[in-house]
Each structure stands twice: as C-alpha cells, then as structure tokens.
Scaffold this motif. Sequence first.
Motif, short mmCIF file in Angstrom:
data_model
loop_
_atom_site.label_atom_id
_atom_site.label_comp_id
_atom_site.label_asym_id
_atom_site.label_seq_id
_atom_site.Cartn_x
_atom_site.Cartn_y
_atom_site.Cartn_z
N UNK A 51 21.77 12.25 -13.41
CA UNK A 51 21.32 12.26 -12.01
C UNK A 51 21.16 10.84 -11.49
N UNK A 52 22.09 9.97 -11.88
CA UNK A 52 22.03 8.57 -11.46
C UNK A 52 23.07 8.24 -10.38
N UNK A 53 23.71 9.28 -9.84
CA UNK A 53 24.67 9.06 -8.76
C UNK A 53 23.93 8.84 -7.43
N UNK A 54 24.54 8.09 -6.55
CA UNK A 54 23.91 7.80 -5.26
C UNK A 54 23.82 9.04 -4.37
N UNK A 55 24.83 9.92 -4.46
CA UNK A 55 24.87 11.13 -3.64
C UNK A 55 25.98 12.03 -4.14
N UNK A 56 26.13 13.19 -3.52
CA UNK A 56 27.22 14.09 -3.87
C UNK A 56 26.99 14.84 -5.17
N UNK A 57 28.06 15.32 -5.78
CA UNK A 57 27.96 16.07 -7.02
C UNK A 57 27.46 15.17 -8.15
N UNK A 58 26.79 15.79 -9.13
CA UNK A 58 26.25 15.05 -10.27
C UNK A 58 26.97 15.48 -11.54
N UNK A 59 27.39 14.48 -12.32
CA UNK A 59 28.21 14.73 -13.51
C UNK A 59 27.37 15.25 -14.67
N UNK A 60 28.01 16.06 -15.50
CA UNK A 60 27.43 16.51 -16.76
C UNK A 60 27.93 15.59 -17.86
N UNK A 61 27.02 14.84 -18.47
CA UNK A 61 27.40 13.87 -19.51
C UNK A 61 27.43 14.47 -20.91
N UNK A 110 17.13 7.46 -5.15
CA UNK A 110 16.29 6.28 -5.02
C UNK A 110 16.04 5.73 -6.42
N UNK A 111 15.23 4.71 -6.55
CA UNK A 111 15.01 4.03 -7.83
C UNK A 111 14.54 5.00 -8.91
N UNK A 112 15.19 4.95 -10.07
CA UNK A 112 14.91 5.90 -11.14
C UNK A 112 13.98 5.38 -12.21
N UNK A 113 13.75 6.23 -13.21
CA UNK A 113 12.89 5.92 -14.35
C UNK A 113 13.71 5.36 -15.51
N UNK A 114 14.78 6.06 -15.87
CA UNK A 114 15.59 5.68 -17.02
C UNK A 114 16.92 5.04 -16.63
N UNK A 115 17.15 4.94 -15.33
CA UNK A 115 18.40 4.38 -14.84
C UNK A 115 18.13 3.79 -13.46
N UNK A 116 19.14 3.15 -12.90
CA UNK A 116 18.98 2.50 -11.60
C UNK A 116 18.58 3.50 -10.52
N UNK A 117 19.19 4.70 -10.56
CA UNK A 117 18.95 5.71 -9.54
C UNK A 117 18.52 7.03 -10.17
#
Length: 228
Positions: free
Chosen positions: A19-29, A45-52
């Motif tokens: 869930x580190x994408x700026x917008x749109x669909x979110x990838x399954x890693x 917005x600013x994340x806990x474990x990643x930038x977003x």
Amino acid sequence: MPVYRPHNVSTAPTAYWKLNEASGNRADSSGNGHTLTDGNTVGSTTGKTDTLAADFELDNNEYLTAADHADWDYGTGDFTMCAWVKPETMTAGAQTIFGRNTGGNSNACDLWLTSSNIIFAIAAAPLAYATVLSAGTWYHIGAKRVSGNVRIFLNGSQVQAGNLATSVSYTTAQIVGNFQAVDTTFGAAFDGLIQDAAIWKGYAISDTEFSKLAAMTPIGGNQIIWVD
C-alpha cells in the motif's frame, strides 16, 4: 519464493499489499496476483514502514478490493490477517481494516476497530478486545485462527482469545478499508492510514512472528530479506 516485506515470518503470505502507491490500484507483492482495485479514489500520505501509506477518507466512503478467490475461503483451517493502521478519527462506529461483505449472516470474516474495541468476527460471531485507541497513532493489529481458536494481537502481543471454528467460505471480494464496496448500509469505512496488509491462508503465524512484525525486526533463520 516471492520477496515480501514481512520478512519476520517463515511462511510466505497468500496476499501482501505494501500500500505504498501514490494512488490507483495497489499491487500484491506476494506473487499471487491479488491486485487491489481502487474503488473510490484512495489517496496516500506519509507511511510507517515505507514512504507512503494508503489514506482512506471516511466521508468519501473509500475502499480497495481484491477479486473473489478461493484464497479468501479458509474453511475450518488456520489463517492470519494483519496490518499497520493509523486511524485519523475514533468513532463509536466500525472502522474496517479487512472486510468481506458479510451482511451479518454469511460465512466470511472481518477485522475492524471502534472507539472502544478491536473486533474480529467470523460468520457474524464477534470476538472483541476492549481498548481505547488514539487517533493519529500507528498500531500493528492482527488476528489469527489456529485449530479453531482465535487470537487478537495488538502491537505484537496477544490481547484476546476465543473459539470461532465456523467454516469461512463466501463468494465476494476481499476488501481493505471497508466492510463492503460502496458501503451505504453499515457505515463501516476506515478513516486513516493502512500499510503492509497481509493474509496467510493455511498458516497461523506464531506469537514470536507477530511480535517481530510489530517490532519490524527479523527473527533470523530462513526468512525473506527486506527488499523493495
């Protein structure tokens, strides 16, 4: 084996959304292809474990959905779901982390917050942990079932236990951030940030693994290394 960031767990997840994408669909890693479709303009917005991190707005009734799949049908077996969350408001109503459109009478499962509880339910039978969470604070929240016994975890520690052995099988999408898509009936949309949401079908992660996920430190041994 796929690379994934919950490197503290010995078994790869069935689905893992950074869930580190700026917008749109979110990838399954996880490598299993369970992409989350953006249902109503979920921002970031600013994340806990990643930038977003994914930023859900309550007044916009936002949600992300992964298409219905056998991976969401756990039967009577073991499973785990967990995520980092940061509620922006705390209300008496439900704020759903993982939902599956149960409608109160189906064999699905949901994990949500209220102003006074963390609640995990299977087939509308809830297990609740009474606690007061604060808006604007990050929490690692999860639940697992092992041999019919359910455990709720908060920040790496087990806080509640019960027995919910009902078979989990339902024909609908897996939803993150809401109880059901376009929820106008239950008013259970999440208001805040969600990051590193993961599901394990057939595996109840250990108490040690829950603790390490919350601490964001590896357990050693044959774990997947943190790689982006």
